[in-house]
Design a protein around this motif. Sequence first.
Motif, PDB file in Angstrom:
ATOM      1  N   TYR A   7       6.125 -12.485   2.217  1.00  0.00           N
ATOM      2  CA  TYR A   7       6.118 -11.768   0.949  1.00  0.00           C
ATOM      3  C   TYR A   7       5.333 -12.526  -0.106  1.00  0.00           C
ATOM      4  O   TYR A   7       5.230 -13.734  -0.079  1.00  0.00           O
ATOM      5  N   GLU A   8       4.806 -11.775  -1.062  1.00  0.00           N
ATOM      6  CA  GLU A   8       4.268 -12.377  -2.270  1.00  0.00           C
ATOM      7  C   GLU A   8       5.121 -11.856  -3.423  1.00  0.00           C
ATOM      8  O   GLU A   8       5.634 -10.738  -3.380  1.00  0.00           O
ATOM      9  N   TYR A   9       5.293 -12.692  -4.430  1.00  0.00           N
ATOM     10  CA  TYR A   9       6.188 -12.386  -5.544  1.00  0.00           C
ATOM     11  C   TYR A   9       5.410 -12.344  -6.844  1.00  0.00           C
ATOM     12  O   TYR A   9       4.418 -13.052  -7.002  1.00  0.00           O
ATOM     13  N   ALA A  10       5.894 -11.524  -7.778  1.00  0.00           N
ATOM     14  CA  ALA A  10       5.269 -11.423  -9.088  1.00  0.00           C
ATOM     15  C   ALA A  10       6.357 -11.220 -10.140  1.00  0.00           C
ATOM     16  O   ALA A  10       7.196 -10.326 -10.005  1.00  0.00           O
ATOM     17  N   PRO A  11       6.356 -12.065 -11.177  1.00  0.00           N
ATOM     18  CA  PRO A  11       7.329 -11.866 -12.263  1.00  0.00           C
ATOM     19  C   PRO A  11       6.848 -10.774 -13.215  1.00  0.00           C
ATOM     20  O   PRO A  11       5.647 -10.585 -13.412  1.00  0.00           O
ATOM     21  N   ALA A  24      13.076   1.497 -16.210  1.00  0.00           N
ATOM     22  CA  ALA A  24      13.094   2.062 -14.860  1.00  0.00           C
ATOM     23  C   ALA A  24      11.779   2.755 -14.538  1.00  0.00           C
ATOM     24  O   ALA A  24      11.272   2.658 -13.411  1.00  0.00           O
ATOM     25  N   THR A  25      11.195   3.431 -15.519  1.00  0.00           N
ATOM     26  CA  THR A  25       9.906   4.094 -15.321  1.00  0.00           C
ATOM     27  C   THR A  25       8.804   3.070 -15.067  1.00  0.00           C
ATOM     28  O   THR A  25       7.963   3.254 -14.185  1.00  0.00           O
ATOM     29  N   MET A  26       8.811   1.970 -15.840  1.00  0.00           N
ATOM     30  CA  MET A  26       7.812   0.914 -15.643  1.00  0.00           C
ATOM     31  C   MET A  26       7.899   0.344 -14.230  1.00  0.00           C
ATOM     32  O   MET A  26       6.880   0.144 -13.563  1.00  0.00           O
ATOM     33  N   LEU A  27       9.118   0.091 -13.780  1.00  0.00           N
ATOM     34  CA  LEU A  27       9.303  -0.481 -12.438  1.00  0.00           C
ATOM     35  C   LEU A  27       8.906   0.519 -11.355  1.00  0.00           C
ATOM     36  O   LEU A  27       8.292   0.142 -10.355  1.00  0.00           O
ATOM     37  N   SER A  28       9.235   1.787 -11.545  1.00  0.00           N
ATOM     38  CA  SER A  28       8.887   2.770 -10.521  1.00  0.00           C
ATOM     39  C   SER A  28       7.377   2.968 -10.418  1.00  0.00           C
ATOM     40  O   SER A  28       6.850   3.224  -9.332  1.00  0.00           O
ATOM     41  N   VAL A  33       2.314   2.397  -7.379  1.00  0.00           N
ATOM     42  CA  VAL A  33       0.907   2.008  -7.424  1.00  0.00           C
ATOM     43  C   VAL A  33       0.616   0.780  -6.576  1.00  0.00           C
ATOM     44  O   VAL A  33      -0.358   0.742  -5.845  1.00  0.00           O
ATOM     45  N   GLY A  34       1.469  -0.238  -6.685  1.00  0.00           N
ATOM     46  CA  GLY A  34       1.154  -1.520  -6.068  1.00  0.00           C
ATOM     47  C   GLY A  34       1.899  -1.846  -4.800  1.00  0.00           C
ATOM     48  O   GLY A  34       1.690  -2.913  -4.226  1.00  0.00           O
ATOM     49  N   GLY A  35       2.801  -0.989  -4.368  1.00  0.00           N
ATOM     50  CA  GLY A  35       3.543  -1.274  -3.149  1.00  0.00           C
ATOM     51  C   GLY A  35       4.633  -2.329  -3.335  1.00  0.00           C
ATOM     52  O   GLY A  35       5.083  -2.936  -2.376  1.00  0.00           O
ATOM     53  N   ARG A  54       8.453  -7.999  -5.294  1.00  0.00           N
ATOM     54  CA  ARG A  54       7.901  -8.568  -4.068  1.00  0.00           C
ATOM     55  C   ARG A  54       7.263  -7.474  -3.236  1.00  0.00           C
ATOM     56  O   ARG A  54       7.581  -6.289  -3.376  1.00  0.00           O
ATOM     57  N   ARG A  55       6.336  -7.886  -2.392  1.00  0.00           N
ATOM     58  CA  ARG A  55       5.714  -6.966  -1.437  1.00  0.00           C
ATOM     59  C   ARG A  55       5.246  -7.773  -0.244  1.00  0.00           C
ATOM     60  O   ARG A  55       5.097  -8.993  -0.305  1.00  0.00           O
ATOM     61  N   ARG A  56       5.022  -7.108   0.825  1.00  0.00           N
ATOM     62  CA  ARG A  56       4.516  -7.774   2.024  1.00  0.00           C
ATOM     63  C   ARG A  56       3.167  -8.407   1.720  1.00  0.00           C
ATOM     64  O   ARG A  56       2.334  -7.827   1.028  1.00  0.00           O
ATOM     65  N   ALA A  57       2.932  -9.592   2.232  1.00  0.00           N
ATOM     66  CA  ALA A  57       1.693 -10.322   1.954  1.00  0.00           C
ATOM     67  C   ALA A  57       0.477  -9.568   2.470  1.00  0.00           C
ATOM     68  O   ALA A  57      -0.607  -9.692   1.923  1.00  0.00           O
ATOM     69  N   ARG A  58       0.628  -8.754   3.459  1.00  0.00           N
ATOM     70  CA  ARG A  58      -0.511  -8.020   4.015  1.00  0.00           C
ATOM     71  C   ARG A  58      -1.024  -6.948   3.061  1.00  0.00           C
ATOM     72  O   ARG A  58      -2.095  -6.403   3.238  1.00  0.00           O
ATOM     73  N   LEU A  59      -0.260  -6.651   1.995  1.00  0.00           N
ATOM     74  CA  LEU A  59      -0.681  -5.646   1.034  1.00  0.00           C
ATOM     75  C   LEU A  59      -1.360  -6.279  -0.189  1.00  0.00           C
ATOM     76  O   LEU A  59      -1.429  -5.686  -1.249  1.00  0.00           O
ATOM     77  N   SER A  60      -1.884  -7.475  -0.041  1.00  0.00           N
ATOM     78  CA  SER A  60      -2.423  -8.210  -1.184  1.00  0.00           C
ATOM     79  C   SER A  60      -3.685  -7.565  -1.772  1.00  0.00           C
ATOM     80  O   SER A  60      -4.129  -7.956  -2.847  1.00  0.00           O
ATOM     81  N   TYR A  61      -4.265  -6.599  -1.095  1.00  0.00           N
ATOM     82  CA  TYR A  61      -5.437  -5.920  -1.640  1.00  0.00           C
ATOM     83  C   TYR A  61      -5.045  -4.928  -2.741  1.00  0.00           C
ATOM     84  O   TYR A  61      -5.895  -4.462  -3.475  1.00  0.00           O
ATOM     85  N   LEU A  62      -3.769  -4.643  -2.899  1.00  0.00           N
ATOM     86  CA  LEU A  62      -3.299  -3.741  -3.950  1.00  0.00           C
ATOM     87  C   LEU A  62      -3.196  -4.497  -5.268  1.00  0.00           C
ATOM     88  O   LEU A  62      -3.094  -5.721  -5.278  1.00  0.00           O
TER      89      LEU A  62
END
Length: 67
Positions: A7-11, A24-28, A33-35, A54-62
């Motif tokens: 996973y990759e993480y973003a605050p 909730a709208t911002m998070l959704s 958009v970014g997976g 967080r998202r799977r590291a393989r989706l880093s192109y998003l």
Amino acid sequence: MSTADDYEYAPLRIPPGTSRTAAATMLSLQVDVGGWELARLQLHADGTRKAILRRRARLSYLPMPVT
């Protein structure tokens, strides 16, 4: 079972005064958009929300979340 390296993480900081519905709208939008998925959400005494996405590291192109 997956490891932390999968996973990759973003605050994401949500300012005080932001309504629960708007937060909730911002998070959704980040999810759509970014997976991203919500890993942790903290509400601080001053009203600031801190989300860890967080998202799977393989989706880093998003795109990264907009802060």
